[in-house]
Motif scaffolding. Structure first.
Motif, PDB file in Angstrom:
ATOM      1  N   ARG A  11      -0.693  -5.775  12.223  1.00 35.45           N
ATOM      2  CA  ARG A  11      -2.031  -5.288  11.935  1.00 35.45           C
ATOM      3  C   ARG A  11      -3.038  -6.439  12.003  1.00 35.45           C
ATOM      4  O   ARG A  11      -4.189  -6.271  12.394  1.00 35.45           O
ATOM      5  N   GLY A  19      -2.978  -5.178  -4.797  1.00 38.09           N
ATOM      6  CA  GLY A  19      -3.752  -4.458  -3.788  1.00 38.09           C
ATOM      7  C   GLY A  19      -5.071  -5.102  -3.417  1.00 38.09           C
ATOM      8  O   GLY A  19      -5.823  -4.587  -2.598  1.00 38.09           O
ATOM      9  N   ILE A  20      -5.370  -6.240  -3.982  1.00 41.70           N
ATOM     10  CA  ILE A  20      -6.671  -6.867  -3.721  1.00 41.70           C
ATOM     11  C   ILE A  20      -6.677  -7.568  -2.358  1.00 41.70           C
ATOM     12  O   ILE A  20      -7.723  -7.734  -1.735  1.00 41.70           O
ATOM     13  N   GLY A  21      -5.492  -7.982  -1.887  1.00 39.82           N
ATOM     14  CA  GLY A  21      -5.417  -8.633  -0.576  1.00 39.82           C
ATOM     15  C   GLY A  21      -4.807 -10.021  -0.591  1.00 39.82           C
ATOM     16  O   GLY A  21      -5.027 -10.804   0.334  1.00 39.82           O
ATOM     17  N   LYS A  22      -4.030 -10.343  -1.626  1.00 41.25           N
ATOM     18  CA  LYS A  22      -3.442 -11.683  -1.722  1.00 41.25           C
ATOM     19  C   LYS A  22      -2.446 -11.927  -0.588  1.00 41.25           C
ATOM     20  O   LYS A  22      -2.485 -12.961   0.068  1.00 41.25           O
ATOM     21  N   SER A  23      -1.551 -10.950  -0.357  1.00 40.83           N
ATOM     22  CA  SER A  23      -0.550 -11.126   0.696  1.00 40.83           C
ATOM     23  C   SER A  23      -1.234 -11.208   2.059  1.00 40.83           C
ATOM     24  O   SER A  23      -0.841 -12.019   2.905  1.00 40.83           O
ATOM     25  N   THR A  24      -2.246 -10.393   2.259  1.00 39.05           N
ATOM     26  CA  THR A  24      -2.970 -10.391   3.531  1.00 39.05           C
ATOM     27  C   THR A  24      -3.619 -11.748   3.772  1.00 39.05           C
ATOM     28  O   THR A  24      -3.503 -12.326   4.855  1.00 39.05           O
ATOM     29  N   ARG A  27       2.561  -5.660   8.584  1.00 32.63           N
ATOM     30  CA  ARG A  27       1.287  -6.251   8.198  1.00 32.63           C
ATOM     31  C   ARG A  27       0.837  -7.261   9.251  1.00 32.63           C
ATOM     32  O   ARG A  27      -0.315  -7.301   9.650  1.00 32.63           O
ATOM     33  N   MET A  62     -12.677  -6.971   3.429  1.00 32.26           N
ATOM     34  CA  MET A  62     -11.393  -6.422   3.866  1.00 32.26           C
ATOM     35  C   MET A  62     -11.657  -5.360   4.927  1.00 32.26           C
ATOM     36  O   MET A  62     -12.237  -4.321   4.644  1.00 32.26           O
ATOM     37  N   GLU A  63     -11.242  -5.667   6.149  1.00 32.72           N
ATOM     38  CA  GLU A  63     -11.475  -4.726   7.257  1.00 32.72           C
ATOM     39  C   GLU A  63     -10.142  -4.096   7.656  1.00 32.72           C
ATOM     40  O   GLU A  63      -9.105  -4.445   7.104  1.00 32.72           O
ATOM     41  N   LYS A  64     -10.189  -3.236   8.665  1.00 28.11           N
ATOM     42  CA  LYS A  64      -8.958  -2.581   9.128  1.00 28.11           C
ATOM     43  C   LYS A  64      -7.938  -3.594   9.640  1.00 28.11           C
ATOM     44  O   LYS A  64      -6.746  -3.426   9.502  1.00 28.11           O
ATOM     45  N   ASP A  65      -8.449  -4.676  10.254  1.00 24.76           N
ATOM     46  CA  ASP A  65      -7.541  -5.677  10.800  1.00 24.76           C
ATOM     47  C   ASP A  65      -7.581  -6.987  10.013  1.00 24.76           C
ATOM     48  O   ASP A  65      -7.631  -8.067  10.566  1.00 24.76           O
ATOM     49  N   GLY A  66      -7.587  -6.870   8.707  1.00 23.48           N
ATOM     50  CA  GLY A  66      -7.454  -8.061   7.866  1.00 23.48           C
ATOM     51  C   GLY A  66      -8.739  -8.516   7.194  1.00 23.48           C
ATOM     52  O   GLY A  66      -9.773  -7.845   7.272  1.00 23.48           O
TER      53      GLY A  66
HETATM   54  P1  TYD Z   1      -2.333  -6.725  -0.002  1.00 20.75           P
HETATM   55  O1  TYD Z   1      -2.575  -7.982   0.752  1.00 20.75           O
HETATM   56  O2  TYD Z   1      -1.019  -6.074   0.170  1.00 20.75           O
HETATM   57  O3  TYD Z   1      -2.652  -6.914  -1.533  1.00 20.75           O
HETATM   58  P2  TYD Z   1      -1.857  -7.710  -2.657  1.00 20.75           P
HETATM   59  O4  TYD Z   1      -0.874  -8.605  -1.980  1.00 20.75           O
HETATM   60  O5  TYD Z   1      -2.934  -8.465  -3.397  1.00 20.75           O
HETATM   61  O6  TYD Z   1      -1.207  -6.708  -3.540  1.00 20.75           O
HETATM   62  O7  TYD Z   1      -3.508  -5.744   0.456  1.00 20.75           O
HETATM   63  C1  TYD Z   1      -3.373  -4.417   0.221  1.00 20.75           C
HETATM   64  C2  TYD Z   1      -4.577  -3.586   0.587  1.00 20.75           C
HETATM   65  O8  TYD Z   1      -5.346  -4.065   1.647  1.00 20.75           O
HETATM   66  C3  TYD Z   1      -4.070  -2.231   0.980  1.00 20.75           C
HETATM   67  O9  TYD Z   1      -4.723  -1.300   0.137  1.00 20.75           O
HETATM   68  C4  TYD Z   1      -4.433  -2.067   2.400  1.00 20.75           C
HETATM   69  C5  TYD Z   1      -5.545  -3.043   2.603  1.00 20.75           C
HETATM   70  N1  TYD Z   1      -5.536  -3.649   3.950  1.00 20.75           N
HETATM   71  C6  TYD Z   1      -6.622  -3.475   4.797  1.00 20.75           C
HETATM   72  O10 TYD Z   1      -7.584  -2.790   4.464  1.00 20.75           O
HETATM   73  N2  TYD Z   1      -6.624  -4.084   6.039  1.00 20.75           N
HETATM   74  C7  TYD Z   1      -5.580  -4.832   6.459  1.00 20.75           C
HETATM   75  O11 TYD Z   1      -5.619  -5.370   7.594  1.00 20.75           O
HETATM   76  C8  TYD Z   1      -4.456  -5.001   5.572  1.00 20.75           C
HETATM   77  C9  TYD Z   1      -3.272  -5.825   5.997  1.00 20.75           C
HETATM   78  C10 TYD Z   1      -4.484  -4.410   4.338  1.00 20.75           C
END
Ligand code: TYD
Ligand code: MG
Length: 459
Positions: free
Chosen positions: A135, A96-101, A132, A264-268
């Motif tokens: 977004r 949930g930290i944002g690795k995939s994002t 994703r 981490m914003e609403k759009d990435g």
């Molecule tokens: P994610 O990249 O899925 O984390 P990981 O791969 O490390 O597990 O990110 C998940 C969190 O980020 C989720 O709680 C929602 C938040 N998020 C945003 O706030 N803005 C965004 O544009 C996106 C894609 C996710």
């Protein structure tokens, strides 16, 4: 049927035994052996790899000519100036930290007609990844997505597609048919990573591997994962904050002391390029507060300001408390001893708490002077000189020693409006081209306490 052989490997030190042991004879760790089944003709003898003749060293192209910049400055700097073809980068972080994002965004930026990108997601379906992507407003024509966990299938897709960049999300979901253990088990993780590493070198592609981090903070699986790959990055966050810090832990192609800051914003994820503003964003607005000092610190190639906060309060314990967050505990004890002996301040009946605001860790001695001044200021309950910044190493005899990159540090603080500088005496004389600032050279800690702490509140 051919008999399967197995061996047992210590997760801690990689000691190999052919029978299970409760305790590792090499490192003494208990219950650390995991079983690994070896089939004849495992991955290492896979036919994908053909023989390559050795090359003349002088004919080998250097890495810097080939690097691809992502255009995301924070990320490029972390890697040492861009992505290196043929390298494997491991990115660890809590779920949930944002690795995939982050990696979807990086994949999008690196994709183009010359270089297609394959994003392999074992955790999300293609439709979830699409959600994703929309977004993040990603619409590259050269970004492929695949929900696959079988390593042999992934290799097949790589051969078909010939991408320049491959992203594996996450290594814990990948498994190879050649190993009997479950996906996510230490031997699967280790073998899959070693295999991907060979594939990257052979095909000259860059592979990003996402790894989840366990509760203890280590990337799940044996520690050896970090030895295999070229670069290890950790993605961390401050508690309850939308800010994210990307740290280099290992880098074969650049410095390991770099950090990148994102929000981490609403759009990435967005880059935060002004790191000083980030670390000072909550700094005390009250200039007359005691116990705080500002110091420009250097991490890798960048300089930024951090606020050091100290709280000294009367102790009712037999052994008073010393708590250091963000700096080494022993360094704090040493500086307190110097303050007692040379500065004639008394801490034996005082609890001392020290914190670096913003969650960074500081290890360079250039922050010593600021730490001692913050502690002394809290003990005396008197603030530091207005708009002052303190730079210098404190020696055991109480002398203030010179530090590296002094001008770079001062220039960073000048940008944010600081006008007074407490710095080592020898350095103060050498700096000539900064007319608008007041340089206060100090030779000893006694000197610094006298000049740095406001005895008179109207100063
Ligand atoms: P994610 O990249 O899925 O984390 P990981 O791969 O490390 O597990 O990110 C998940 C969190 O980020 C989720 O709680 C929602 C938040 N998020 C945003 O706030 N803005 C965004 O544009 C996106 C894609 C996710
Ligand atoms: Mg993810």
């Amino acid at each position: 049927m051919e008999k399967e052989k197995s061996r047992f490997i210590c997760q801690n030190c990689q000691y190999i035994s052919f029978k299970w042991l409760g305790r590792c004879p090499e490192c003494g760790e208990w219950d650390s052996f995991y079983e690994e089944k070896i089939r004849k003709g495992g991955l290492s003898r896979n036919s994908t790899f053909s023989y390559h003749k050795p090359k003349l060293l002088k004919e080998v192209k250097g890495y810097d000519q080939n690097r691809h910049a992502t255009g995301m400055k924070e990320f490029d700097r972390i890697l040492g100036g861009g992505v290196v073809p043929g390298s494997v980068v491991l990115i660890g972080g809590e779920p949930g930290i944002g690795k995939s994002t982050l990696l979807l965004e990086i994949g999008n930026r690196l994709s183009g007609s010359e270089s297609s990108v394959l994003y392999v997601s074992g955790e999300e379906s293609a439709a979830q990844s699409k959600l994703r992507a929309s977004r993040l407003a990603i619409d590259s024509d050269y970004l492929y997505i695949s929900s696959q966990t079988n390593l042999e299938e992934i290799t097949h897709q790589i051969s078909e597609l010939n991408p320049k960049i491959v992203i594996i999300d996450s290594i814990q979901t990948v498994y190879s048919e050649n190993y009997n253990s479950l996906a996510g088990s230490p031997s699967q993780i280790r073998e899959s990573t070693a295999y991907l590493m060979r594939l990257a070198k052979q095909k000259e592609i860059t592979i990003f591997i996402i790894g989840h981090v366990t509760k203890e903070g280590a990337i799940a699986g044996p520690k050896i994962l970090e030895h295999i790959v070229d670069t290890v990055l950790y993605f961390e966050s401050e508690r309850d904050s939308h800010y994210r810090i990307l740290r280099t832990v290992k880098n074969r192609f650049g410095s390991t002391s770099e950090i990148g800051i994102f929000s981490m914003e609403k759009d990435g994820l967005k880059e935060v390029t002004d790191s000083s503003k980030f670390f000072l964003r909550n700094s005390s607005t009250n200039e007359n507060a005691s116990g705080t000092a500002i110091v420009p610190t250097i991490e890798g190639t960048r300089s930024f300001l951090v606020e050091i906060q100290a709280l000294v309060s009367a102790s009712n314990l037999a052994i008073p408390r010393r708590i250091a967050q963000g700096i080494d505990y022993n360094r704090l004890c040493l500086l307190l001893a110097v303050l007692e002996k040379r500065g004639r301040l008394r801490f034996f009946n005082q609890d001392v708490y020290l914190n670096i605001a913003g969650g960074v860790k500081i290890s360079e001695p250039a922050c010593d002077l600021a730490i001692t001044l913050a502690v002394a200021s809290s003990l005396k309950n008197k603030p530091l000189l207005k708009q002052a910044v303190a730079i210098g190493e404190v020696g055991l005899t109480g002398e203030i020693r010179p530090v590296s990159f002094i001008e770079k540090r001062i220039k960073e603080a000048v940008k944010l409006g600081f006008r007074r500088y407490l710095l080592p005496y020898s350095e103060a004389r050498g700096i000539k081209n900064l007319p608008e600032v007041e340089l206060i050279g100090v030779k000893r800690i006694e000197d610094a306490l006298e000049k740095g702490i406001k005895e008179n509140m109207n100063a």
